[in-house]
Design a protein around this motif. Structure first.
Motif, mmCIF file in Angstrom:
data_model
loop_
_atom_site.group_PDB
_atom_site.id
_atom_site.type_symbol
_atom_site.label_atom_id
_atom_site.label_comp_id
_atom_site.label_asym_id
_atom_site.label_seq_id
_atom_site.Cartn_x
_atom_site.Cartn_y
_atom_site.Cartn_z
ATOM 1 N N LEU A 97 0.809 -1.213 0.000
ATOM 2 C CA LEU A 97 0.000 0.000 0.000
ATOM 3 C C LEU A 97 0.846 1.269 0.000
ATOM 4 O O LEU A 97 0.294 2.364 0.112
ATOM 5 C CB LEU A 97 -0.923 0.006 1.222
ATOM 6 N N SER A 98 2.156 1.124 -0.121
ATOM 7 C CA SER A 98 3.032 2.289 -0.008
ATOM 8 C C SER A 98 3.685 2.688 -1.313
ATOM 9 O O SER A 98 4.493 3.630 -1.330
ATOM 10 C CB SER A 98 4.133 2.015 1.030
ATOM 11 N N ALA A 138 13.397 -1.944 3.985
ATOM 12 C CA ALA A 138 12.759 -1.909 5.304
ATOM 13 C C ALA A 138 11.453 -2.703 5.295
ATOM 14 O O ALA A 138 11.180 -3.492 6.222
ATOM 15 C CB ALA A 138 12.493 -0.461 5.720
ATOM 16 N N ASN A 139 10.652 -2.526 4.250
ATOM 17 C CA ASN A 139 9.423 -3.309 4.129
ATOM 18 C C ASN A 139 9.724 -4.802 4.065
ATOM 19 O O ASN A 139 9.068 -5.619 4.737
ATOM 20 C CB ASN A 139 8.643 -2.895 2.878
ATOM 21 N N GLY A 140 10.708 -5.173 3.254
ATOM 22 C CA GLY A 140 11.051 -6.582 3.099
ATOM 23 C C GLY A 140 11.548 -7.207 4.392
ATOM 24 O O GLY A 140 11.202 -8.351 4.711
ATOM 25 N N TRP A 141 12.356 -6.472 5.155
ATOM 26 C CA TRP A 141 12.880 -7.003 6.424
ATOM 27 C C TRP A 141 11.754 -7.231 7.423
ATOM 28 O O TRP A 141 11.721 -8.258 8.114
ATOM 29 C CB TRP A 141 13.916 -6.038 6.996
ATOM 30 N N LEU A 142 10.824 -6.300 7.500
ATOM 31 C CA LEU A 142 9.706 -6.451 8.432
ATOM 32 C C LEU A 142 8.803 -7.624 8.040
ATOM 33 O O LEU A 142 8.279 -8.330 8.916
ATOM 34 C CB LEU A 142 8.884 -5.163 8.484
ATOM 35 N N VAL A 143 8.656 -7.855 6.744
ATOM 36 C CA VAL A 143 7.797 -8.944 6.292
ATOM 37 C C VAL A 143 8.485 -10.290 6.439
ATOM 38 O O VAL A 143 7.893 -11.255 6.944
ATOM 39 C CB VAL A 143 7.363 -8.716 4.823
ATOM 40 N N PRO A 149 2.419 -9.172 8.694
ATOM 41 C CA PRO A 149 1.646 -9.222 7.446
ATOM 42 C C PRO A 149 2.014 -8.061 6.530
ATOM 43 O O PRO A 149 2.124 -6.914 6.990
ATOM 44 C CB PRO A 149 0.192 -9.101 7.933
ATOM 45 N N PRO A 150 2.196 -8.324 5.240
ATOM 46 C CA PRO A 150 2.549 -7.243 4.301
ATOM 47 C C PRO A 150 1.537 -6.107 4.308
ATOM 48 O O PRO A 150 1.914 -4.941 4.155
ATOM 49 C CB PRO A 150 2.583 -7.954 2.944
ATOM 50 N N PHE A 151 0.264 -6.418 4.489
ATOM 51 C CA PHE A 151 -0.765 -5.378 4.503
ATOM 52 C C PHE A 151 -0.509 -4.390 5.636
ATOM 53 O O PHE A 151 -0.565 -3.166 5.438
ATOM 54 C CB PHE A 151 -2.152 -6.020 4.653
ATOM 55 N N ILE A 152 -0.212 -4.907 6.823
ATOM 56 C CA ILE A 152 0.017 -4.045 7.989
ATOM 57 C C ILE A 152 1.305 -3.243 7.816
ATOM 58 O O ILE A 152 1.364 -2.039 8.098
ATOM 59 C CB ILE A 152 0.063 -4.878 9.274
ATOM 60 N N VAL A 251 12.723 -8.943 -3.737
ATOM 61 C CA VAL A 251 11.492 -8.446 -4.344
ATOM 62 C C VAL A 251 11.152 -7.059 -3.802
ATOM 63 O O VAL A 251 10.882 -6.120 -4.567
ATOM 64 C CB VAL A 251 10.327 -9.425 -4.095
ATOM 65 N N TYR A 252 11.176 -6.891 -2.482
ATOM 66 C CA TYR A 252 10.786 -5.611 -1.897
ATOM 67 C C TYR A 252 11.794 -4.506 -2.227
ATOM 68 O O TYR A 252 11.407 -3.348 -2.432
ATOM 69 C CB TYR A 252 10.617 -5.750 -0.389
ATOM 70 N N MET A 253 13.063 -4.840 -2.288
ATOM 71 C CA MET A 253 14.060 -3.835 -2.669
ATOM 72 C C MET A 253 13.889 -3.430 -4.129
ATOM 73 O O MET A 253 13.990 -2.249 -4.472
ATOM 74 C CB MET A 253 15.472 -4.374 -2.420
#
Length: 306
Positions: A97-98, A138-143, A149-152, A251-253
Motif C-alpha cells: 500500500l506504499s 525496510a518493508n522486506g525485512w519487516l515482512v 503481514p505485508p498489509f500491515i 522483491v521488496y528492494m
C-alpha cells in the motif's frame, strides 16, 4: 483351504472390465466456460477488447488515431510502472500500500538534492533511487524477518512516508520552469518525439521495457521461479531449498527501486515536484487495480505480469 480363503480362486470369476468414463461432449459454451476457468486472465482481456470495440464504434477514427492511442499510454505510464512493482509483491502473496507514497517521496528527494543541496541532477536521481530501494528493504525485512503481514507493514509505511514527504519538503512545490532552467535532467523521461503521427515519451518506453524485462526474469530465471514458489507456498519453497528471506528481500528492494523510477517518470510527466501529488494517496489503489484486472491472483503464485 476354503474358497473364501483362497483369494486367487475367488478372483478368477471377477470382472476384467477396466474403469472407464463416459465421454461428455460439451458444446461451444461449455468449452468456453472451461477455458475461462483454466485461464482467468482471459476475463479482463475480453473486457478490454469489448471496451476498445465500444469506444471505437462510438468515436470512430478519433479513438483509433495514433495520437489518441499514444495519449492513453502517456496517461497510464505512471500507473503502469507502479503496477509492475505491485505485481511482484502480489505474486509473493503480499500487497503493498506504499508504492505511490514512495514514488512521491523520491520525487521530493530528487528535487531537494538538486535545488537545496546543489548537487548535479544525475546524483539527485541516484539519491532518489537509493531512498526508494532503502524503503523497500525496510518493508522486506519487516515482512520476511519479523513475519509481519505485508498489509500491515505497508499500510504503516504508507502513512510514515506520506508524513515524511510533507515534513521534508515543508509542503513546497518546485515549479516546472525552475526545473527546466536549472535541472532539466529531472524531466528527462518526459522528453517527447513523434513517430508516424504518434507522440511517445521516454517514460512510456521505460514502462514497456520494464514490463518486458520483468516478464522475462519471472518466466526464464531461477529468481522468477523462486518468486512464484514463495507466493504459492513459502513453506514448501523453503523445504525445496529456496531462500525465502532472500527472495522476499530482493522483491521488496526491487519494488522500492521501481517506485523511485515511477517518481522520476512523474517529474517528466508533470514537469514539477509536488509533495501533495495525488499519486501518493491513490497510486497504490490504481496499481492494485491494474494488477488484478491484468489477471494476477491476489492469493499469489499465479498470473503473468504481461
Amino acid at each position: 483351504m476354503s474358497n473364501s480363503d483362497n483369494y486367487e480362486a475367488a478372483t478368477q470369476d471377477a470382472s476384467t472390465d477396466v474403469a472407464s468414463f463416459e465421454e461428455n461432449h460439451k458444446g461451444l459454451v461449455g468449452k468456453f466456460h472451461d477455458l475461462l476457468h483454466t485461464t482467468p486472465a482471459l476475463v479482463p482481456l475480453i473486457v478490454l477488447v469489448s471496451a476498445i470495440i465500444l469506444f471505437g464504434l462510438l468515436l470512430g477514427s478519433r479513438f483509433f488515431s495514433p495520437f489518441a492511442m499514444t495519449l492513453i499510454l502517456q496517461q497510464v505510464q505512471i500507473v503502469g510502472v507502479l503496477a509492475a512493482a505491485q505485481a511482484l509483491i502480489i505474486l509473493t502473496a503480499g500487497i503493498d500500500l506504499s508504492v505511490g507514497a514512495i514514488a512521491v517521496l523520491c520525487t521530493v528527494v530528487m528535487g531537494k538534492v538538486s535545488f537545496d543541496y546543489g548537487l548535479p541532477p544525475v546524483f539527485a536521481v541516484i539519491a532518489g533511487l537509493a531512498v526508494g530501494t532503502g524503503i523497500g528493504a525496510a518493508n522486506g525485512w519487516l515482512v520476511s524477518r519479523m513475519k509481519l503481514p505485508p498489509f500491515i507493514v505497508t499500510l504503516g509505511m504508507w502513512q510514515i512516508v506520506l508524513a515524511a514527504t510533507y515534513l521534508y519538503s515543508a509542503n513546497e512545490t518546485i515549479r516546472s520552469q525552475d526545473i527546466e532552467a536549472e535541472a532539466p535532467f529531472l524531466q528527462f523521461l518526459g522528453t517527447t518525439f513523434d513517430v508516424g503521427g504518434a507522440r511517445f515519451t521516454l517514460g512510456v518506453f521505460l514502462m514497456i521495457v520494464l514490463v518486458a524485462a520483468l516478464a522475462y526474469a519471472l518466466r526464464s530465471t531461477a529468481w522468477g521461479r523462486h518468486v512464484y514458489a514463495v507466493g504459492d507456498d513459502p513453506e514448501a519453497a523453503q523445504l525445496a531449498g529456496v531462500d525465502v528471506h532472500r527472495t522476499l528481500m530482493s522483491v521488496y528492494m526491487l519494488v522500492g527501486f521501481i517506485c523511485a523510477l515511477a517518481g522520476w517518470v512523474m517529474i517528466g510527466r508533470f514537469g514539477s515536484v509536488s509533495p501533495s501529488a495525488t499519486t501518493g494517496v491513490i497510486g497504490n489503489i490504481q496499481a492494485i487495480t491494474a494488477v488484478v484486472i491484468g489477471g494476477i491472483s491476489l492469493f499469489g503464485g499465479r498470473g503473468s505480469i504481461l
